[in-house]
Scaffold this active site. Structure first.
Site, PDB file in Angstrom:
ATOM      1  N   HIS A 165       0.806  -1.231   0.000  1.00  0.00           N
ATOM      2  CA  HIS A 165       0.000   0.000   0.000  1.00  0.00           C
ATOM      3  C   HIS A 165       0.833   1.272   0.000  1.00  0.00           C
ATOM      4  O   HIS A 165       0.303   2.381  -0.042  1.00  0.00           O
ATOM      5  CB  HIS A 165      -0.913   0.043   1.228  1.00  0.00           C
TER       6      HIS A 165
HETATM    7  N1  UDP Z   1      -3.443  -4.814   9.264  1.00  0.00           N
HETATM    8  C1  UDP Z   1      -4.718  -5.285   9.521  1.00  0.00           C
HETATM    9  N2  UDP Z   1      -5.465  -5.727   8.450  1.00  0.00           N
HETATM   10  C2  UDP Z   1      -5.005  -5.707   7.174  1.00  0.00           C
HETATM   11  C3  UDP Z   1      -3.688  -5.226   6.931  1.00  0.00           C
HETATM   12  C4  UDP Z   1      -2.937  -4.762   7.998  1.00  0.00           C
HETATM   13  O1  UDP Z   1      -5.159  -5.337  10.663  1.00  0.00           O
HETATM   14  O2  UDP Z   1      -5.734  -6.097   6.272  1.00  0.00           O
HETATM   15  C5  UDP Z   1      -2.646  -4.314  10.406  1.00  0.00           C
HETATM   16  C6  UDP Z   1      -1.267  -4.910  10.531  1.00  0.00           C
HETATM   17  O3  UDP Z   1      -1.293  -6.125  11.217  1.00  0.00           O
HETATM   18  C7  UDP Z   1      -0.525  -3.818  11.299  1.00  0.00           C
HETATM   19  C8  UDP Z   1      -1.149  -2.556  10.766  1.00  0.00           C
HETATM   20  O4  UDP Z   1      -2.407  -2.934  10.207  1.00  0.00           O
HETATM   21  O5  UDP Z   1      -0.756  -3.922  12.677  1.00  0.00           O
HETATM   22  C9  UDP Z   1      -0.220  -1.984   9.734  1.00  0.00           C
HETATM   23  O6  UDP Z   1      -0.859  -1.108   8.987  1.00  0.00           O
HETATM   24  P1  UDP Z   1      -0.387  -0.663   7.552  1.00  0.00           P
HETATM   25  O7  UDP Z   1       0.463  -1.696   6.922  1.00  0.00           O
HETATM   26  O8  UDP Z   1      -1.620  -0.213   6.865  1.00  0.00           O
HETATM   27  O9  UDP Z   1       0.424   0.665   7.868  1.00  0.00           O
HETATM   28  P2  UDP Z   1       1.941   1.008   8.082  1.00  0.00           P
HETATM   29  O10 UDP Z   1       2.452   0.111   9.172  1.00  0.00           O
HETATM   30  O11 UDP Z   1       2.633   0.825   6.774  1.00  0.00           O
HETATM   31  O12 UDP Z   1       1.906   2.436   8.515  1.00  0.00           O
END
Ligand code: UDP
Length: 359
Positions: free
Chosen positions: A201
């Site tokens: 993403h």
């Molecule tokens: N996550 C979730 N469902 C999903 C995808 C990710 O609960 O379908 C959780 C994942 O386990 C983690 C968090 O969302 O705890 C991470 O979010 P994301 O990857 O969107 O953001 P980033 O960490 O890149 O800011």
């Protein structure tokens, strides 16, 4: 004492649950949660409050789908109004989103005490949208809580912060606390240990049609050998449509946190470009291939727990997958604390806020 917690995006909502539980354990401290509305779909926001037994926010500002400048500007304005009416002693910031940045600016201008969770994270790449949010939020905060030792070093190098602590990572707290409640997603057909969990993403990947095409060509190729399960972020879904990229992968809607924990625990390995997911793969001892040339959690790379893709291409991702898929991840490292980061953070924050009240 009143703590004003600001959330907006999915990872902040997940982290806020464990923080709210820690606040509930302290007598005489009340929390007001404000959701800026950055993420708003049921499966990107509401599901977490239901599943994780998190108290719903008192306010939802509904500020989604705006350009960065418009979003941050309106958030500052709206958060200032709520801060003025709630009169909190502490503003709690989490992570590095636009909501974090807006909260930092609004609170500083009102001279409120600011605690920043997940401080000191640096990529040293100003093209990454979160980097400015991190730098400014850290600079404006009064007490900074770091998830890993590397973040402490980064802040020490900058040399301008007085109150910096290693707290451990609230993501580890959350994974440990909710792990026993994990649930298999209802809409997948996959055998335990026989699938790859993939997420994608990141703006640098999704906003570039060629990169996204290369990524999905690689995932399609890997999917011919081992089943890939991919909860698809709404941004990526839109971009696939816009660039007319087709895929043979079993993409599913974003899942709730309890389903995500199940997928992590039962996967063979993880392929991702997420900021937080590589840490979760590590918590569950899974090999992890990150579709980025660099990550902020450098200890995962230097200790061979996570592998990176220097340059995004179909070949590099497929080769990376082959090199990583059967790797054993050492369980000897403890980079992110013992699962009690939130209690430490709240205890320290309350201590500082009390000192300030008594001055
Ligand atoms: N996550 C979730 N469902 C999903 C995808 C990710 O609960 O379908 C959780 C994942 O386990 C983690 C968090 O969302 O705890 C991470 O979010 P994301 O990857 O969107 O953001 P980033 O960490 O890149 O800011």
């Amino acid at each position: 004492m009143k703590i004003f917690t600001i959330i907006g995006a999915r990872p902040q909502i997940i982290k806020s649950g464990i923080i709210s539980h820690a606040i509930d354990r302290v007598d005489g401290v009340e929390e007001v949660v404000v959701h800026t509305g950055q993420h708003f779909d049921d499966n990107m926001s509401d599901v977490f409050f239901r599943q994780m037994n998190i108290k719903p926010p008192k306010y939802n500002l509904g500020l989604d789908s705006l350009s960065h400048g418009a979003m941050i500007g309106r958030m500052i304005e709206q958060l200032e109004i709520k801060m003025q009416s709630e009169q909190p002693e502490v503003v709690l910031l989490i992570g590095d989103t636009n909501s974090t940045l807006a909260g930092a600016i609004a609170a500083r201008k009102l001279d409120l005490f600011i605690a920043h969770i997940e401080a000191g994270v640096r990529s040293y790449n100003k093209l990454i949208p979160e980097e400015a949010n991190r730098l400014i939020s850290d600079h404006l905060s009064d007490v900074l809580f770091c998830s890993n030792r590397d973040a402490i070093d980064c802040l020490n190098k900058e040399g301008v912060y007085n109150h910096v602590y290693f707290s451990g990572d609230v993501m580890k707290d959350a994974a440990m606390y909710y792990r026993s409640m994990s649930q298999s997603p209802s809409n997948i057909v996959a055998e335990k240990g026989q699938f790859v969990l993939a997420t994608c993403h990141r703006a640098e990947n999704t906003n570039d049609a060629d990169k996204l095409r290369q990524i999905f060509a690689a995932l399609d190729e890997i999917n011919n050998h081992v089943k890939i399960i991919m909860p698809l972020h709404p941004r990526t879904r839109n971009k696939l449509k816009e660039y007319q990229i087709k895929t043979n992968i079993d993409t599913i809607e974003p899942v709730g946190y309890l389903q995500m924990l199940w997928l992590l625990e039962n996967s063979k390995m993880v392929i991702t470009d997420s900021g937080g997911v590589p840490k979760e793969a590590f918590f569950f001892g899974k090999p992890c291939l990150v579709m980025r040339p660099k990550i902020e959690w450098t200890e995962l790379v230097t200790h061979h727990c996570t592998d990176l893709i220097d340059y995004i291409s179909t070949d590099n991702i497929v080769q990376g997958y082959k090199a990583v898929k059967d790797k054993t991840i050492s369980k000897d490292h403890n980079f992110y604390g013992d699962g009690n980061a939130a209690d430490f953070i709240i205890a320290k924050t309350v201590e500082y806020a009390n000192q300030r009240l008594n001055q």
